[in-house]
Design an enzyme around this catalytic site. Structure first.
Site, PDB file in Angstrom:
ATOM      1  N   GLU A  40       0.004  -0.882   5.932  1.00  0.00           N
ATOM      2  CA  GLU A  40       1.083  -0.316   6.735  1.00  0.00           C
ATOM      3  C   GLU A  40       0.886   1.179   6.917  1.00  0.00           C
ATOM      4  O   GLU A  40       1.063   1.720   8.003  1.00  0.00           O
ATOM      5  CB  GLU A  40       2.448  -0.592   6.080  1.00  0.00           C
TER       6      GLU A  40
ATOM      7  N   ASP B  11       0.851  -1.200   0.000  1.00  0.00           N
ATOM      8  CA  ASP B  11       0.000   0.000   0.000  1.00  0.00           C
ATOM      9  C   ASP B  11       0.882   1.245   0.000  1.00  0.00           C
ATOM     10  O   ASP B  11       2.062   1.183   0.333  1.00  0.00           O
ATOM     11  CB  ASP B  11      -0.954   0.019   1.197  1.00  0.00           C
TER      12      ASP B  11
HETATM   13  N1  BES Z   1       8.667   3.038   5.489  1.00  0.00           N
HETATM   14  C1  BES Z   1       8.045   3.992   6.326  1.00  0.00           C
HETATM   15  C2  BES Z   1       8.715   4.173   7.658  1.00  0.00           C
HETATM   16  C3  BES Z   1      10.186   4.523   7.636  1.00  0.00           C
HETATM   17  C4  BES Z   1      10.774   5.218   6.606  1.00  0.00           C
HETATM   18  C5  BES Z   1      10.964   4.131   8.718  1.00  0.00           C
HETATM   19  C6  BES Z   1      12.119   5.509   6.634  1.00  0.00           C
HETATM   20  C7  BES Z   1      12.288   4.430   8.755  1.00  0.00           C
HETATM   21  C8  BES Z   1      12.882   5.115   7.712  1.00  0.00           C
HETATM   22  C9  BES Z   1       6.603   3.558   6.542  1.00  0.00           C
HETATM   23  O1  BES Z   1       5.952   3.206   5.351  1.00  0.00           O
HETATM   24  C10 BES Z   1       5.803   4.704   7.086  1.00  0.00           C
HETATM   25  O2  BES Z   1       5.746   5.724   6.461  1.00  0.00           O
HETATM   26  N2  BES Z   1       5.141   4.477   8.181  1.00  0.00           N
HETATM   27  C11 BES Z   1       4.187   5.373   8.695  1.00  0.00           C
HETATM   28  C12 BES Z   1       3.473   4.581   9.738  1.00  0.00           C
HETATM   29  C13 BES Z   1       2.235   5.116  10.275  1.00  0.00           C
HETATM   30  C14 BES Z   1       1.268   5.589   9.255  1.00  0.00           C
HETATM   31  C15 BES Z   1       1.645   4.166  11.260  1.00  0.00           C
HETATM   32  C16 BES Z   1       4.859   6.588   9.283  1.00  0.00           C
HETATM   33  O3  BES Z   1       5.986   6.496   9.790  1.00  0.00           O
HETATM   34  O4  BES Z   1       4.272   7.668   9.214  1.00  0.00           O
HETATM   35 MN    MN Z   2       7.102   1.964   4.224  1.00  0.00          MN
HETATM   36 MN    MN Z   3       5.349   5.129   4.387  1.00  0.00          MN
END
Ligand code: BES
Ligand code: MN
Ligand code: MN
Length: 485
Positions: A183, A117
């Site tokens: 996610e 997603d």
């Molecule tokens: N891949 C990211 C998180 C990430 C990016 C961690 C770069 C470390 C380095 C993930 O897809 C993300 O964006 N997660 C969301 C989670 C939330 C919506 C629960 C976020 O961090 O905002």
């Molecule tokens: Mn991600």
């Molecule tokens: Mn993300």
């Protein structure tokens, strides 16, 4: 399989992957054309299409037991301000994709995780090429999801394909693949699956490629993530929108109320003012702090090129990396409601909403943090206003262990590809399920990501550096080879 045979398989897989780079990118483009925006009910069909695309490829490369695992769509009953019960969709359940290959007897089992997603693409007019028409420019592929996480998840699939072909239908390790479609909206479906069917994901290690490298050409393992609570504060004033001349001065304004509340959540220095909010915050170890100081980080360059603001902000007394990785923070994402059209409209809106999230660090918990936040916000409620504080989704912060043979295999694999020693960093972002892998499945997690700091995750012109897509595939092939040897 003998050690020598595994080394040969790894080498043949690397050759196969190099010869097939062009096809791998074309396949990735096809996946990127599917607008699988998980937060948008309009895209449920596209999200499923992306799941089916991934499942079809897992089947084609020779994984077994490939299937979509449905996650439940939940409705929840909430009480509105007047005390009336109402049903709201708590979340849309997007399917998980599962596949395995478990015939490498005696070898460890790797659980490969990714998400298909993506975040919404807006604002559309800031994209140089349309978000769902993947375009190659300057050695990068531009599209929503290019690096987060379709491109990185595809590296796993392509590494497995290459090894399968090289091994004549066998792998040097056992693998289970689990790819989620929620996610970006908190990952509740996969969390429930891990809780209830952990036995179906039994593995020795999880491999996650959904993070960044600290700098170009610098192999990086991410060993910690922030958690988060994502909330909405709804403020209601008058029964209906009102003429601001006829009623202004007597009727409460929900926007002004929200601004007054929000202004008291954080001080000018960046310190969060919620009572007790910092109680659970663990200080990084001296060794970590020392390692972070040794990283090639130029604060002025970061401000200029990555942030692009006149100055950086944040808590006094902490370095930028500490503020990003080891300190909680609070942000406002948007305030829907009221008049936002062109020109002027003199109205006192009846209601306003603020979307507010907090990033958490070990050992804070989403439950306690939300309770403290909610109580504090309610205590700040301005006169004439009714506030409702809602939790949209949450995830735990996590630090993973580095003292295991899988981390060793990952650093060795990346050394062969990049010719450099790996740096260990934390990430400021969140991947909610990683905490559950550690806590529920009780397995270590290797977060080997190949994004770059300027890849524009969640922003217009998201990209994936193609060289990193290829180096990522090769690193993952070598990681599997190393784990299996
Ligand atoms: N891949 C990211 C998180 C990430 C990016 C961690 C770069 C470390 C380095 C993930 O897809 C993300 O964006 N997660 C969301 C989670 C939330 C919506 C629960 C976020 O961090 O905002
Ligand atoms: Mn991600
Ligand atoms: Mn993300």
């Amino acid at each position: 399989m003998t050690k020598l045979a595994t080394a040969d398989q790894t080498q043949a897989a690397v050759v196969f992957a190099r010869e097939n780079q062009g096809r791998f990118v074309e396949e990735l483009k096809a996946l990127l054309r599917i607008p699988s925006v998980s937060t948008d009910p309009e895209h449920v069909g596209d999200v499923r299409k992306a799941a089916e695309f991934v499942a079809a490829e897992l089947r084609r490369i020779g994984l077994e037991n490939v299937r979509l695992v449905e996650t439940s769509t939940e409705e929840e009953v909430i009480a509105d301000a007047a005390g009336n019960a109402r049903m709201v969709p708590a979340r849309i359940g997007h399917p998980l994709v599962y596949g395995d290959w478990l015939h490498a007897s005696g070898a460890p089992t790797v659980l490969c995780y990714g998400h298909y997603d993506v975040q919404p693409a807006e604002p559309l007019d800031e994209w140089k090429s349309p978000p769902f028409e993947p375009t190659e420019r300057d050695g990068n592929i531009y599209a929503r999801g290019a690096v987060d996480d379709k491109g990185q998840m595809w590296m796993h699939v392509k590494a497995l394909e290459a090894l399968m072909v090289a091994g004549g239908g066998t792998l040097p390790v056992n693998v289970r693949v689990i790819v989620e479609g929620e996610e970006e909206v908190g990952g509740e479906g996969i969390a429930a699956f891990v809780r209830e069917h952990g036995d179906q994901l039994k593995a020795d290690v999880a491999l996650v490629s959904d993070t960044e490298m600290f700098a170009p050409d610098l192999p990086t393992l991410c060993v910690g993530l922030r958690g988060m609570i994502y909330t909405e504060i709804e403020a209601r004033g008058a029964r209906t929108d009102l003429h601001s001349g006829l009623f202004g001065g007597a009727a409460p304004n929900p926007f002004v109320a929200l601004v007054q509340v929000i202004a008291q959540l954080k001080d000018a220095e960046g310190k969060i003012l919620i009572p007790g909010f910092y109680d659970g915050v663990a200080t990084p170890t001296d060794a970590e702090l020392k390692a972070w100081k040794a990283l090639p980080f130029d604060e002025e360059h970061y401000r200029e090129t990555e942030v692009g603001s006149v100055s950086l902000t944040g808590e006094a007394g902490y370095s930028v990396l500490e503020r990003l990785w080891a300190r909680p923070t609070l942000d406002v994402h948007g305030m829907p409601g009221g008049f936002i059209g062109a020109g002027a409209k003199t109205v006192i809106p009846a209601k306003a909403v603020a979307k507010v999230s907090m990033r958490l660090v070990p050992d804070m918990t989403p439950t306690e943090s939300f309770a403290k936040y909610k109580a504090y916000v309610e205590s700040l409620c301005p006169k004439g206003i009714v506030l409702e504080v809602r939790l949209i989704h949450s995830g735990d912060p996590i630090v993973v262990s580095t003292d295991n043979k899988f981390v060793q295999a990952a650093t060795e694999a990346m050394h062969e590809v990049f010719g450099k020693d790996t740096v260990f960093v934390r990430g400021g972002g969140s991947i909610p399920i990683v905490g559950d892998f550690v806590r529920e499945l009780k397995i270590p997690t290797v977060m080997m990501g190949f994004g770059l700091p300027d890849d524009n995750l969640h922003a217009p012109n998201e990209k994936f550096h193609l060289a990193n897509f290829y180096r990522g595939i090769e690193s993952i092939i070598r990681f599997f080879g190393g784990v299996g040897a």
